[in-house]
Motif scaffolding. Structure first.
Motif, PDB file in Angstrom:
ATOM      1  N   TYR A  89     -11.689 -49.113  -6.499  1.00  0.00           N
ATOM      2  CA  TYR A  89     -12.278 -48.699  -7.914  1.00  0.00           C
ATOM      3  C   TYR A  89     -11.119 -47.743  -8.441  1.00  0.00           C
ATOM      4  O   TYR A  89     -10.302 -46.651  -7.905  1.00  0.00           O
ATOM      5  CB  TYR A  89     -13.562 -47.933  -7.360  1.00  0.00           C
ATOM      6  CG  TYR A  89     -14.626 -48.368  -7.115  1.00  0.00           C
ATOM      7  CD1 TYR A  89     -15.009 -49.221  -6.977  1.00  0.00           C
ATOM      8  CD2 TYR A  89     -15.624 -47.565  -5.883  1.00  0.00           C
ATOM      9  CE1 TYR A  89     -15.963 -50.507  -6.100  1.00  0.00           C
ATOM     10  CE2 TYR A  89     -16.403 -48.283  -5.967  1.00  0.00           C
ATOM     11  CZ  TYR A  89     -16.676 -49.808  -5.556  1.00  0.00           C
ATOM     12  OH  TYR A  89     -17.804 -50.187  -4.816  1.00  0.00           O
ATOM     13  N   LEU A  90     -11.016 -47.750 -10.086  1.00  0.00           N
ATOM     14  CA  LEU A  90      -9.634 -47.422 -10.299  1.00  0.00           C
ATOM     15  C   LEU A  90     -10.852 -46.238 -12.016  1.00  0.00           C
ATOM     16  O   LEU A  90     -11.507 -47.034 -12.628  1.00  0.00           O
ATOM     17  CB  LEU A  90      -8.687 -48.162 -10.896  1.00  0.00           C
ATOM     18  CG  LEU A  90      -7.836 -47.533 -11.809  1.00  0.00           C
ATOM     19  CD1 LEU A  90      -6.886 -46.847 -10.984  1.00  0.00           C
ATOM     20  CD2 LEU A  90      -6.738 -48.136 -12.476  1.00  0.00           C
TER      21      LEU A  90
ATOM     22  N   MET B 158      -9.482 -40.860 -11.423  1.00  0.00           N
ATOM     23  CA  MET B 158     -10.144 -41.199  -9.746  1.00  0.00           C
ATOM     24  C   MET B 158      -9.554 -42.291  -9.357  1.00  0.00           C
ATOM     25  O   MET B 158      -9.664 -43.308  -9.662  1.00  0.00           O
ATOM     26  CB  MET B 158     -11.300 -41.041 -10.723  1.00  0.00           C
ATOM     27  CG  MET B 158     -11.734 -39.414 -11.202  1.00  0.00           C
ATOM     28  SD  MET B 158     -11.739 -38.238  -9.896  1.00  0.00           S
ATOM     29  CE  MET B 158     -12.878 -38.396  -8.706  1.00  0.00           C
ATOM     30  N   ILE B 159      -9.836 -42.378  -8.188  1.00  0.00           N
ATOM     31  CA  ILE B 159      -9.969 -44.160  -7.047  1.00  0.00           C
ATOM     32  C   ILE B 159     -10.817 -43.792  -5.663  1.00  0.00           C
ATOM     33  O   ILE B 159     -11.040 -42.764  -5.854  1.00  0.00           O
ATOM     34  CB  ILE B 159      -8.252 -44.474  -6.943  1.00  0.00           C
ATOM     35  CG1 ILE B 159      -8.026 -43.005  -5.438  1.00  0.00           C
ATOM     36  CG2 ILE B 159      -7.463 -44.253  -8.356  1.00  0.00           C
ATOM     37  CD1 ILE B 159      -6.460 -43.744  -5.899  1.00  0.00           C
ATOM     38  N   GLY B 160     -11.149 -44.298  -5.594  1.00  0.00           N
ATOM     39  CA  GLY B 160     -12.092 -44.583  -4.404  1.00  0.00           C
ATOM     40  C   GLY B 160     -12.691 -45.908  -3.834  1.00  0.00           C
ATOM     41  O   GLY B 160     -11.887 -47.380  -4.332  1.00  0.00           O
TER      42      GLY B 160
ATOM     43  N   GLU C  45     -22.409 -44.934   1.102  1.00  0.00           N
ATOM     44  CA  GLU C  45     -23.793 -45.058   0.753  1.00  0.00           C
ATOM     45  C   GLU C  45     -24.558 -44.997  -0.236  1.00  0.00           C
ATOM     46  O   GLU C  45     -24.526 -44.013  -0.750  1.00  0.00           O
ATOM     47  CB  GLU C  45     -23.969 -44.561   2.030  1.00  0.00           C
ATOM     48  CG  GLU C  45     -22.921 -44.843   3.551  1.00  0.00           C
ATOM     49  CD  GLU C  45     -23.826 -43.894   4.697  1.00  0.00           C
ATOM     50  OE1 GLU C  45     -25.240 -43.223   3.943  1.00  0.00           O
ATOM     51  OE2 GLU C  45     -23.419 -44.561   5.855  1.00  0.00           O
ATOM     52  N   GLY C  46     -24.526 -46.893  -0.950  1.00  0.00           N
ATOM     53  CA  GLY C  46     -24.942 -46.426  -2.961  1.00  0.00           C
ATOM     54  C   GLY C  46     -24.555 -45.723  -3.519  1.00  0.00           C
ATOM     55  O   GLY C  46     -24.679 -46.526  -4.565  1.00  0.00           O
ATOM     56  N   LYS C  47     -23.329 -45.437  -3.618  1.00  0.00           N
ATOM     57  CA  LYS C  47     -22.222 -45.297  -4.500  1.00  0.00           C
ATOM     58  C   LYS C  47     -20.964 -45.081  -3.793  1.00  0.00           C
ATOM     59  O   LYS C  47     -20.219 -44.580  -2.706  1.00  0.00           O
ATOM     60  CB  LYS C  47     -22.752 -43.235  -5.449  1.00  0.00           C
ATOM     61  CG  LYS C  47     -23.072 -42.429  -4.723  1.00  0.00           C
ATOM     62  CD  LYS C  47     -22.593 -41.003  -5.434  1.00  0.00           C
ATOM     63  CE  LYS C  47     -23.248 -39.714  -4.895  1.00  0.00           C
ATOM     64  NZ  LYS C  47     -23.521 -38.481  -5.413  1.00  0.00           N
ATOM     65  N   PRO C  48     -20.330 -44.898  -5.002  1.00  0.00           N
ATOM     66  CA  PRO C  48     -18.442 -45.347  -4.196  1.00  0.00           C
ATOM     67  C   PRO C  48     -18.539 -43.487  -3.894  1.00  0.00           C
ATOM     68  O   PRO C  48     -19.152 -42.920  -4.717  1.00  0.00           O
ATOM     69  CB  PRO C  48     -17.323 -46.038  -5.561  1.00  0.00           C
ATOM     70  CG  PRO C  48     -18.749 -46.608  -6.964  1.00  0.00           C
ATOM     71  CD  PRO C  48     -20.502 -45.957  -6.754  1.00  0.00           C
ATOM     72  N   ILE C  49     -17.136 -43.751  -3.171  1.00  0.00           N
ATOM     73  CA  ILE C  49     -16.527 -42.535  -2.785  1.00  0.00           C
ATOM     74  C   ILE C  49     -15.318 -42.550  -3.339  1.00  0.00           C
ATOM     75  O   ILE C  49     -14.436 -42.964  -3.544  1.00  0.00           O
ATOM     76  CB  ILE C  49     -15.579 -42.427  -1.001  1.00  0.00           C
ATOM     77  CG1 ILE C  49     -17.274 -42.526   0.013  1.00  0.00           C
ATOM     78  CG2 ILE C  49     -15.641 -40.885  -0.931  1.00  0.00           C
ATOM     79  CD1 ILE C  49     -17.313 -42.702   0.608  1.00  0.00           C
ATOM     80  N   MET C  50     -15.036 -40.956  -4.515  1.00  0.00           N
ATOM     81  CA  MET C  50     -14.258 -41.017  -5.534  1.00  0.00           C
ATOM     82  C   MET C  50     -13.140 -39.746  -4.951  1.00  0.00           C
ATOM     83  O   MET C  50     -14.023 -39.133  -5.183  1.00  0.00           O
ATOM     84  CB  MET C  50     -14.511 -41.528  -7.038  1.00  0.00           C
ATOM     85  CG  MET C  50     -15.729 -42.787  -7.832  1.00  0.00           C
ATOM     86  SD  MET C  50     -14.370 -44.178  -6.932  1.00  0.00           S
ATOM     87  CE  MET C  50     -13.565 -43.602  -8.584  1.00  0.00           C
ATOM     88  N   ARG C  51     -11.923 -39.757  -5.410  1.00  0.00           N
ATOM     89  CA  ARG C  51     -10.845 -38.483  -5.801  1.00  0.00           C
ATOM     90  C   ARG C  51     -10.017 -38.498  -6.746  1.00  0.00           C
ATOM     91  O   ARG C  51      -9.951 -39.684  -6.430  1.00  0.00           O
ATOM     92  CB  ARG C  51     -10.314 -38.140  -4.016  1.00  0.00           C
ATOM     93  CG  ARG C  51     -11.211 -38.900  -3.263  1.00  0.00           C
ATOM     94  CD  ARG C  51     -12.896 -36.927  -3.332  1.00  0.00           C
ATOM     95  NE  ARG C  51     -13.475 -36.736  -2.256  1.00  0.00           N
ATOM     96  CZ  ARG C  51     -13.850 -36.933  -1.735  1.00  0.00           C
ATOM     97  NH1 ARG C  51     -15.159 -37.452  -2.777  1.00  0.00           N
ATOM     98  NH2 ARG C  51     -15.041 -36.155  -0.552  1.00  0.00           N
ATOM     99  N   ALA C  52      -9.627 -37.654  -7.230  1.00  0.00           N
ATOM    100  CA  ALA C  52      -8.968 -37.160  -7.923  1.00  0.00           C
ATOM    101  C   ALA C  52      -7.323 -37.760  -7.676  1.00  0.00           C
ATOM    102  O   ALA C  52      -6.837 -37.175  -6.079  1.00  0.00           O
ATOM    103  CB  ALA C  52      -8.900 -36.262  -8.531  1.00  0.00           C
TER     104      ALA C  52
END
Length: 269
Positions: free
Chosen positions: A101-102, A50-52, A56-63
């Protein structure tokens, strides 16, 4: 884009921050980038993470599948550009030294250990589905496991053939696998919407026999006894080929029970 994540990120132990090393834009739809590899980060070639970026309020993460091999000192990724995508609309604007983010726990089934022993390994990919196979073909272990590796990459346009020069050169210059790749690696790029030396979808190349032309064994069909397959691409492609290989009596493999073909079910809805 914020250069550093907000304070709330420290409350999410599953992720950590890392710096962007470089970014390469292949065209207006496709780009690659690499980040610093944390000292404690371990993964198997072919896995995803997952990276991102801040949201707004929390990270946007995708695989994202990791495109670099398990021994590399950086983590490389291949991504499309979606103008209004929650993550890619921001991710495509990253630059060197930016922070992303990692995730801390890589996983996945597009790994050699999920396959039974065999002679030919077919890596069938569409679009950014190429990424995990870039990792796999740079791992020396894969050349010890299989006599031949056939990498097929299907895209819409010629400019979408990311890493084409490197693959056509059969990884020349790679100190760990260049000798093996020169003999064992067979790269087949194909384009569906422009003129190119090879055109058509992967399924049509199989049906015409073109997929097998130039392979070492010269066997123009899939054999469950000797052939192993990894699939990564669009959901439609994955479902189509899952049915196709199932009809040929290939068994699907997993981390718990190796089989004759594998897909990444985390990306299939």
């Amino acid at each position: 884009m914020e250069s550093r994540p907000p304070a709330t990120v420290s409350e999410i132990p599953a992720f950590e921050r890392t710096s962007v090393r470089w970014v390469k834009h292949w065209n207006e739809h496709l780009f690659s980038f690499a980040v610093e590899r944390p000292p404690s980060f371990r993964f198997r070639s072919g896995e995803f993470i997952m990276i991102g970026l801040p949201g707004e309020g929390k990270p946007i993460m995708r695989a994202y599948s990791i495109a670099s091999p398990s021994y590399a000192d950086e983590l490389e990724f291949l991504s499309i550009k979606v103008p209004y995508g929650p993550l890619t609309s921001k991710l495509q604007r990253i630059k060197q030294n930016d922070q992303i983010y990692l995730g801390r726990k890589p996983t996945g089934t597009l790994i050699a250990d999920a396959l039974l022993p065999g002679k030919r390994l077919f890596l069938l990919s569409t679009g950014t589905g190429l990424a995990p196979f870039l990792s796999v073909i740079k791992d020396p272990d894969i050349y010890a496991r299989f006599e031949e590796i056939i990498l097929v990459h299907s895209v819409r346009r010629t400019s979408d053939l990311a890493y084409r020069d490197e693959l056509e050169a059969q990884l020349a210059g790679d100190p760990l696998v260049q000798d093996e790749a020169l003999v064992q690696l067979h790269y087949i790029p194909t384009v569906t919407r422009e003129k190119f030396r090879t055109t058509g979808r992967i399924r049509s190349l199989i049906e015409s026999g073109e997929l097998f032309t130039g392979t070492l064994s010269h066997k123009h069909c899939f054999d469950p006894a000797t052939d192993r397959i990894m699939l990564c691409g669009s959901m439609g492609m994955i479902r189509d080929f899952s049915d196709y290989f199932g009809a040929l009596e290939f068994t699907e493999g997993s981390n718990a029970k190796p089989g004759q073909y594998v897909i990444e079910r985390a990306f299939v809805g």
